[in-house]
Design a protein around this motif. Structure first.
Motif, PDB file in Angstrom:
ATOM      1  N   GLY A  38       0.804  -1.218   0.000  1.00 28.42           N
ATOM      2  CA  GLY A  38       0.000   0.000   0.000  1.00 28.42           C
ATOM      3  C   GLY A  38       0.833   1.261   0.000  1.00 28.42           C
ATOM      4  O   GLY A  38       0.441   2.285   0.557  1.00 28.42           O
ATOM      5  N   ASN A  42       1.137  -0.770   4.842  1.00 26.13           N
ATOM      6  CA  ASN A  42       0.852  -2.007   5.589  1.00 26.13           C
ATOM      7  C   ASN A  42       2.150  -2.576   6.161  1.00 26.13           C
ATOM      8  O   ASN A  42       2.663  -3.606   5.719  1.00 26.13           O
ATOM      9  CB  ASN A  42       0.155  -3.017   4.674  1.00 26.13           C
ATOM     10  CG  ASN A  42      -1.182  -2.503   4.183  1.00 26.13           C
ATOM     11  OD1 ASN A  42      -2.098  -2.287   4.966  1.00 26.13           O
ATOM     12  ND2 ASN A  42      -1.277  -2.289   2.881  1.00 26.13           N
ATOM     13  N   HIS A  46      -0.963  -7.639   5.616  1.00 26.31           N
ATOM     14  CA  HIS A  46      -2.405  -7.546   5.510  1.00 26.31           C
ATOM     15  C   HIS A  46      -3.084  -8.393   6.584  1.00 26.31           C
ATOM     16  O   HIS A  46      -2.647  -9.506   6.890  1.00 26.31           O
ATOM     17  CB  HIS A  46      -2.863  -8.020   4.124  1.00 26.31           C
ATOM     18  CG  HIS A  46      -2.312  -7.185   3.009  1.00 26.31           C
ATOM     19  ND1 HIS A  46      -2.823  -5.944   2.687  1.00 26.31           N
ATOM     20  CD2 HIS A  46      -1.277  -7.393   2.149  1.00 26.31           C
ATOM     21  CE1 HIS A  46      -2.147  -5.433   1.671  1.00 26.31           C
ATOM     22  NE2 HIS A  46      -1.201  -6.294   1.328  1.00 26.31           N
ATOM     23  N   LYS A 244       1.647   6.936   6.983  1.00 25.76           N
ATOM     24  CA  LYS A 244       1.768   5.627   6.347  1.00 25.76           C
ATOM     25  C   LYS A 244       1.904   4.497   7.366  1.00 25.76           C
ATOM     26  O   LYS A 244       0.937   4.075   7.964  1.00 25.76           O
ATOM     27  CB  LYS A 244       2.909   5.629   5.328  1.00 25.76           C
ATOM     28  CG  LYS A 244       2.614   6.481   4.086  1.00 25.76           C
ATOM     29  CD  LYS A 244       3.645   6.263   2.991  1.00 25.76           C
ATOM     30  CE  LYS A 244       3.380   7.119   1.760  1.00 25.76           C
ATOM     31  NZ  LYS A 244       2.207   6.684   0.990  1.00 25.76           N
ATOM     32  N   GLY A 249      -2.021   0.481   8.110  1.00 28.28           N
ATOM     33  CA  GLY A 249      -3.125   0.331   7.173  1.00 28.28           C
ATOM     34  C   GLY A 249      -4.329   1.156   7.575  1.00 28.28           C
ATOM     35  O   GLY A 249      -5.207   1.433   6.748  1.00 28.28           O
TER      36      GLY A 249
END
Length: 393
Positions: A38, A42, A46, A244, A249
């Motif tokens: 991303g 991330n 995930h 970030k 996320g």
């Protein structure tokens, strides 16, 4: 007819519906190895179970309060960040762009309160990316960023990246309020600022009183094997932009500052409806507690060495496709001889995801906890992608 989503993105024809670790699964059931995370967001992969637990536990308590009230989760994250960094204080945002807005305001308000309201100039550098707000694009100054959006917010002095002589001359201007720089340019093509240059900038700011603002939105939060990239140079900033990876996320950003640099930001000078919300801060604290341990940072360094070694072999195998690898930690870039977009697209065909950047570079920004097995698999897929582009292939 205009689509229902404003067409400002050139999206790949991929739709992901599930993620686990360093892998994403499309709505067609195909699995892709994610080396973009991303765009360095991330940090722990995930659907990380620890972050899912932190989010759901908080979701069952309270989501939003606004900053009209005390927010315990915000206080806990602020305390942890202050304890682990140079900073004395923190302001929470939702993104790196918002962090840039506050950093600019903070620097200018500092000098206004010091009785020098004309001291507003902020030195920035070519290739920079500081977000897409009015301040962010004015700071970057590139035609690509600013064309059609004038008039620009004034007060930014744009210098060529790496021109130390021009920087020394620019710092003679008594109206310089601050210097704004990324320790490693991300969008600009994974271009690290030499340690000696950062040290010289810190010294010049100390001499003139100008504030040093570091943009660690992409290179921070353990991405380089230190909690923040400036630590490699042995310096500290006055103000730092973070986003970030800090949310793993979840949309979260923060501006960190010394007490001195933040002295002008009193009640009523800045605010954010969602900034520092309980959900984001609960996740952010879980991220920070994980990535700031010596063991985790050592592993980032080890995995970086492994990935870099394999990438050097990749370059040697495909000298007509790749030129070199650069960067620090798990913020690496492959300088390409063919068009970097072609490399990204060839990666899609091999079910591996990378991110293009300026200077014909392909960025590799994997989850910081990527496994050794996935590193090997990623480079094997990049090898197949490169073979499809090679003049010998």
């Amino acid at each position: 007819m205009i689509p229902s989503i404003l067409p400002t993105y050139n999206r790949a024809p991929l739709s992901f519906v599930k993620g686990e670790g360093s892998w994403l699964t499309t709505d067609q059931g195909e699995r892709y190895l994610d080396l973009g995370a991303g765009i360095a967001v991330n940090a722990l992969g995930h659907a990380n179970p620890m972050l899912v637990d932190a989010l759901t536990a908080q979701a069952n308590k309270v989501w939003h309060l606004s900053n009209l009230y005390q927010i315990p989760e915000q206080q806990a994250l602020a305390d942890a960040l202050v304890a682990k960094t140079f900073a004395d204080t923190a302001f929470f945002t939702n993104s790196g762009t918002e962090s840039c807005e506050l950093a600019v305001k903070m620097a200018r308000k500092y000098w206004y309160e010091k009785g020098q309201p004309d001291r507003v100039k902020i030195i920035t550098f070519s290739g920079a990316f500081h977000g897409r707000s009015s301040a962010g694009i004015a700071a970057a100054g590139s035609e690509k960023m600013v064309k059609g959006f004038g008039p620009m917010l004034p007060g930014f002095v744009h210098l060529e990246f790496g021109d130390d002589a021009a920087f020394a001359e620019a710092m003679k201007d008594p109206d310089v309020a601050a210097v704004l720089i990324e320790p490693i340019q991300g969008e600009g093509g994974i271009r690290p600022v030499p340690d000696a240059t950062l040290k010289a900038m810190r010294a010049a700011c100390d001499e003139t009183g100008a504030l040093l603002i570091l943009d660690e939105v992409q290179c921070g939060v353990a991405r380089t094997g230190k909690l923040f990239a400036h630590e490699w140079a042995g310096i500290t900033p006055d103000i730092m932009m973070v986003a970030k990876g800090i949310g793993g996320g979840f949309p979260l950003g923060v501006v960190l500052a010394t007490e001195n640099a933040a002295s002008g930001m009193v009640a009523g000078t800045h605010g954010s409806t969602y900034g520092g919300n309980p959900l984001g801060c609960a996740v952010g604290l879980a991220v920070l507690n994980e990535v700031s341990t010596p063991e985790f940072l050592e592993e980032v360094g080890r995995k970086s060495g492994l990935l870099r070694q394999k990438l050097e072999g990749l370059i040697a195998s495909h000298p007509d496709v790749f030129e070199s690898v650069r960067g620090t930690g798990l913020m690496l870039g492959l300088k390409c001889k063919v068009a970097n977009g072609d490399v990204v697209n060839a990666g899609y065909a091999q079910h591996v995801l990378t991110v293009a950047a300026a200077d014909n570079v392909v960025r590799l920004l994997p989850a910081l906890n990527i496994t050794d097995e996935d590193i090997g698999e990623a480079v094997s897929r990049l090898d197949l992608a490169a073979a499809s582009l090679s003049s010998d292939g």
